[in-house]
Write a protein that holds these residues in place. Sequence first.
Motif, PDB file in Angstrom:
ATOM      1  N   PRO A  38      27.642  35.993  30.581  1.00  0.00           N
ATOM      2  CA  PRO A  38      29.099  36.201  30.744  1.00  0.00           C
ATOM      3  C   PRO A  38      29.482  36.604  32.173  1.00  0.00           C
ATOM      4  CG  PRO A  38      28.246  37.530  28.918  1.00  0.00           C
ATOM      5  CD  PRO A  38      27.087  36.872  29.557  1.00  0.00           C
ATOM      6  N   LEU A  39      28.627  37.386  32.833  1.00  0.00           N
ATOM      7  CA  LEU A  39      28.904  37.771  34.213  1.00  0.00           C
ATOM      8  C   LEU A  39      28.858  36.553  35.124  1.00  0.00           C
ATOM      9  CD1 LEU A  39      26.758  41.028  34.422  1.00  0.00           C
ATOM     10  CD2 LEU A  39      29.239  40.874  34.259  1.00  0.00           C
ATOM     11  N   PHE A  40      27.869  35.701  34.920  1.00  0.00           N
ATOM     12  CA  PHE A  40      27.727  34.488  35.725  1.00  0.00           C
ATOM     13  C   PHE A  40      28.954  33.583  35.559  1.00  0.00           C
ATOM     14  CE2 PHE A  40      26.287  30.168  36.531  1.00  0.00           C
ATOM     15  CZ  PHE A  40      25.613  30.318  37.746  1.00  0.00           C
ATOM     16  N   LYS A  41      29.379  33.402  34.315  1.00  0.00           N
ATOM     17  CA  LYS A  41      30.556  32.556  34.051  1.00  0.00           C
ATOM     18  C   LYS A  41      31.805  33.126  34.717  1.00  0.00           C
ATOM     19  CE  LYS A  41      29.135  30.452  29.705  1.00  0.00           C
ATOM     20  NZ  LYS A  41      29.381  30.361  28.259  1.00  0.00           N
ATOM     21  N   SER A  42      31.993  34.432  34.616  1.00  0.00           N
ATOM     22  CA  SER A  42      33.154  35.063  35.223  1.00  0.00           C
ATOM     23  C   SER A  42      33.139  34.902  36.742  1.00  0.00           C
ATOM     24  CB  SER A  42      33.196  36.546  34.864  1.00  0.00           C
ATOM     25  OG  SER A  42      34.281  37.175  35.480  1.00  0.00           O
ATOM     26  N   LEU A  43      31.983  35.087  37.352  1.00  0.00           N
ATOM     27  CA  LEU A  43      31.875  34.934  38.802  1.00  0.00           C
ATOM     28  C   LEU A  43      32.120  33.488  39.230  1.00  0.00           C
ATOM     29  CD1 LEU A  43      28.820  37.246  39.508  1.00  0.00           C
ATOM     30  CD2 LEU A  43      31.176  37.634  40.222  1.00  0.00           C
ATOM     31  N   GLU A  44      31.636  32.546  38.451  1.00  0.00           N
ATOM     32  CA  GLU A  44      31.866  31.136  38.774  1.00  0.00           C
ATOM     33  C   GLU A  44      33.348  30.780  38.677  1.00  0.00           C
ATOM     34  OE1 GLU A  44      30.019  28.359  39.886  1.00  0.00           O
ATOM     35  OE2 GLU A  44      28.805  30.070  40.499  1.00  0.00           O
ATOM     36  N   LEU A  45      34.033  31.306  37.665  1.00  0.00           N
ATOM     37  CA  LEU A  45      35.480  31.083  37.547  1.00  0.00           C
ATOM     38  C   LEU A  45      36.228  31.700  38.729  1.00  0.00           C
ATOM     39  CD1 LEU A  45      36.055  31.658  33.732  1.00  0.00           C
ATOM     40  CD2 LEU A  45      36.283  29.510  34.977  1.00  0.00           C
ATOM     41  N   GLN A  46      35.797  32.873  39.142  1.00  0.00           N
ATOM     42  CA  GLN A  46      36.420  33.515  40.291  1.00  0.00           C
ATOM     43  C   GLN A  46      36.211  32.681  41.553  1.00  0.00           C
ATOM     44  OE1 GLN A  46      35.417  37.673  40.830  1.00  0.00           O
ATOM     45  NE2 GLN A  46      35.156  37.889  38.638  1.00  0.00           N
ATOM     46  N   ARG A  47      35.011  32.176  41.744  1.00  0.00           N
ATOM     47  CA  ARG A  47      34.720  31.356  42.922  1.00  0.00           C
ATOM     48  C   ARG A  47      35.605  30.113  42.949  1.00  0.00           C
ATOM     49  NH1 ARG A  47      31.990  27.045  43.949  1.00  0.00           N
ATOM     50  NH2 ARG A  47      31.035  26.941  41.902  1.00  0.00           N
ATOM     51  N   ARG A  48      35.732  29.456  41.807  1.00  0.00           N
ATOM     52  CA  ARG A  48      36.576  28.256  41.735  1.00  0.00           C
ATOM     53  C   ARG A  48      38.043  28.577  42.009  1.00  0.00           C
ATOM     54  NH1 ARG A  48      33.822  25.582  36.382  1.00  0.00           N
ATOM     55  NH2 ARG A  48      31.848  25.067  37.381  1.00  0.00           N
ATOM     56  N   THR A  49      38.509  29.692  41.480  1.00  0.00           N
ATOM     57  CA  THR A  49      39.891  30.110  41.717  1.00  0.00           C
ATOM     58  C   THR A  49      40.129  30.387  43.193  1.00  0.00           C
ATOM     59  OG1 THR A  49      39.971  31.088  39.502  1.00  0.00           O
ATOM     60  CG2 THR A  49      41.657  31.786  41.060  1.00  0.00           C
ATOM     61  N   LEU A  50      39.176  31.045  43.837  1.00  0.00           N
ATOM     62  CA  LEU A  50      39.293  31.321  45.270  1.00  0.00           C
ATOM     63  C   LEU A  50      39.283  30.039  46.081  1.00  0.00           C
ATOM     64  CD1 LEU A  50      36.937  34.397  45.455  1.00  0.00           C
ATOM     65  CD2 LEU A  50      39.339  34.383  46.142  1.00  0.00           C
ATOM     66  N   GLU A  51      38.459  29.093  45.690  1.00  0.00           N
ATOM     67  CA  GLU A  51      38.394  27.825  46.416  1.00  0.00           C
ATOM     68  C   GLU A  51      39.690  27.030  46.275  1.00  0.00           C
ATOM     69  OE1 GLU A  51      34.832  26.055  44.892  1.00  0.00           O
ATOM     70  OE2 GLU A  51      33.559  27.102  46.334  1.00  0.00           O
ATOM     71  N   GLU A  52      40.425  27.270  45.185  1.00  0.00           N
ATOM     72  CA  GLU A  52      41.723  26.617  44.984  1.00  0.00           C
ATOM     73  C   GLU A  52      42.839  27.321  45.744  1.00  0.00           C
ATOM     74  OE1 GLU A  52      42.185  26.592  40.768  1.00  0.00           O
ATOM     75  OE2 GLU A  52      40.656  25.048  40.464  1.00  0.00           O
ATOM     76  N   GLY A  53      42.543  28.491  46.322  1.00  0.00           N
ATOM     77  CA  GLY A  53      43.525  29.183  47.145  1.00  0.00           C
ATOM     78  C   GLY A  53      44.251  30.321  46.464  1.00  0.00           C
ATOM     79  N   SER A  54      43.791  30.764  45.307  1.00  0.00           N
ATOM     80  CA  SER A  54      44.416  31.877  44.597  1.00  0.00           C
ATOM     81  C   SER A  54      43.424  33.019  44.457  1.00  0.00           C
ATOM     82  CB  SER A  54      44.851  31.451  43.197  1.00  0.00           C
ATOM     83  OG  SER A  54      45.768  30.391  43.268  1.00  0.00           O
ATOM     84  N   PHE A  55      43.961  34.230  44.300  1.00  0.00           N
ATOM     85  CA  PHE A  55      43.091  35.373  44.045  1.00  0.00           C
ATOM     86  C   PHE A  55      42.821  35.445  42.550  1.00  0.00           C
ATOM     87  CE2 PHE A  55      42.028  39.847  43.402  1.00  0.00           C
ATOM     88  CZ  PHE A  55      41.072  40.008  44.377  1.00  0.00           C
ATOM     89  N   PRO A  56      41.568  35.598  42.131  1.00  0.00           N
ATOM     90  CA  PRO A  56      41.261  35.616  40.688  1.00  0.00           C
ATOM     91  C   PRO A  56      41.845  36.842  39.989  1.00  0.00           C
ATOM     92  CG  PRO A  56      39.298  36.053  41.988  1.00  0.00           C
ATOM     93  CD  PRO A  56      40.385  35.738  42.955  1.00  0.00           C
ATOM     94  N   ILE A  57      42.305  36.619  38.790  1.00  0.00           N
ATOM     95  CA  ILE A  57      42.888  37.696  37.993  1.00  0.00           C
ATOM     96  C   ILE A  57      41.793  38.557  37.354  1.00  0.00           C
ATOM     97  CG2 ILE A  57      44.316  38.189  35.956  1.00  0.00           C
ATOM     98  CD1 ILE A  57      45.817  35.586  36.596  1.00  0.00           C
ATOM     99  N   ASN A  58      40.705  37.932  37.003  1.00  0.00           N
ATOM    100  CA  ASN A  58      39.666  38.608  36.224  1.00  0.00           C
ATOM    101  C   ASN A  58      38.505  39.093  37.090  1.00  0.00           C
ATOM    102  OD1 ASN A  58      38.836  36.053  36.860  1.00  0.00           O
ATOM    103  ND2 ASN A  58      37.789  35.692  34.936  1.00  0.00           N
ATOM    104  N   VAL A  59      38.783  39.899  38.113  1.00  0.00           N
ATOM    105  CA  VAL A  59      37.710  40.422  38.955  1.00  0.00           C
ATOM    106  C   VAL A  59      36.901  41.462  38.181  1.00  0.00           C
ATOM    107  CG1 VAL A  59      38.812  39.945  41.168  1.00  0.00           C
ATOM    108  CG2 VAL A  59      39.257  42.108  40.006  1.00  0.00           C
ATOM    109  N   LEU A  60      35.661  41.605  38.553  1.00  0.00           N
ATOM    110  CA  LEU A  60      34.759  42.540  37.891  1.00  0.00           C
ATOM    111  C   LEU A  60      34.635  43.821  38.705  1.00  0.00           C
ATOM    112  CD1 LEU A  60      31.959  39.963  37.029  1.00  0.00           C
ATOM    113  CD2 LEU A  60      33.679  40.855  35.479  1.00  0.00           C
ATOM    114  N   SER A  61      34.351  44.924  38.027  1.00  0.00           N
ATOM    115  CA  SER A  61      34.100  46.192  38.707  1.00  0.00           C
ATOM    116  C   SER A  61      32.611  46.508  38.621  1.00  0.00           C
ATOM    117  CB  SER A  61      34.917  47.313  38.061  1.00  0.00           C
ATOM    118  OG  SER A  61      34.410  47.594  36.770  1.00  0.00           O
ATOM    119  N   GLU A  62      32.206  47.574  39.283  1.00  0.00           N
ATOM    120  CA  GLU A  62      30.794  47.971  39.242  1.00  0.00           C
ATOM    121  C   GLU A  62      30.355  48.291  37.815  1.00  0.00           C
ATOM    122  OE1 GLU A  62      29.371  50.751  42.174  1.00  0.00           O
ATOM    123  OE2 GLU A  62      30.918  50.114  43.582  1.00  0.00           O
TER     124      GLU A  62
END
Length: 124
Positions: A38-62
Amino acid sequence: MELSIAVDVLIFLGGLFIGNRLTLANERRKEFNEVAEPLFKSLELQRRTLEEGSFPINVLSENDFIEAQRRIKFNQRRGFTTKITEYVLAQNQCGEYREGIYKLENPEILISRIEELTKYLSHK
């Protein structure tokens, strides 16, 4: 005759020991994959969102990485913890709020941190 029985018993016990060790390693691998997926999937979604030019909504914390930290190999734990800290700091360094809207200025910072983290979370 007695010697061959002793050798057979030793070989049997050695096989049991090796089988047990391999089973434990397989279970640890499965546990890690269950936590990391699940962490890997979330990070991959964030990377794709950033590459599209938006800040990801679902960022992870420590705190989201605690279970993965517990299950990662001991010799990789320090590096993984460092990458988590760098990822959390990069969330604040890639842009800023202006007029109530988040302006993404430098997504490459966060993208590089995400790519470094996903190396530790890849399927084992």
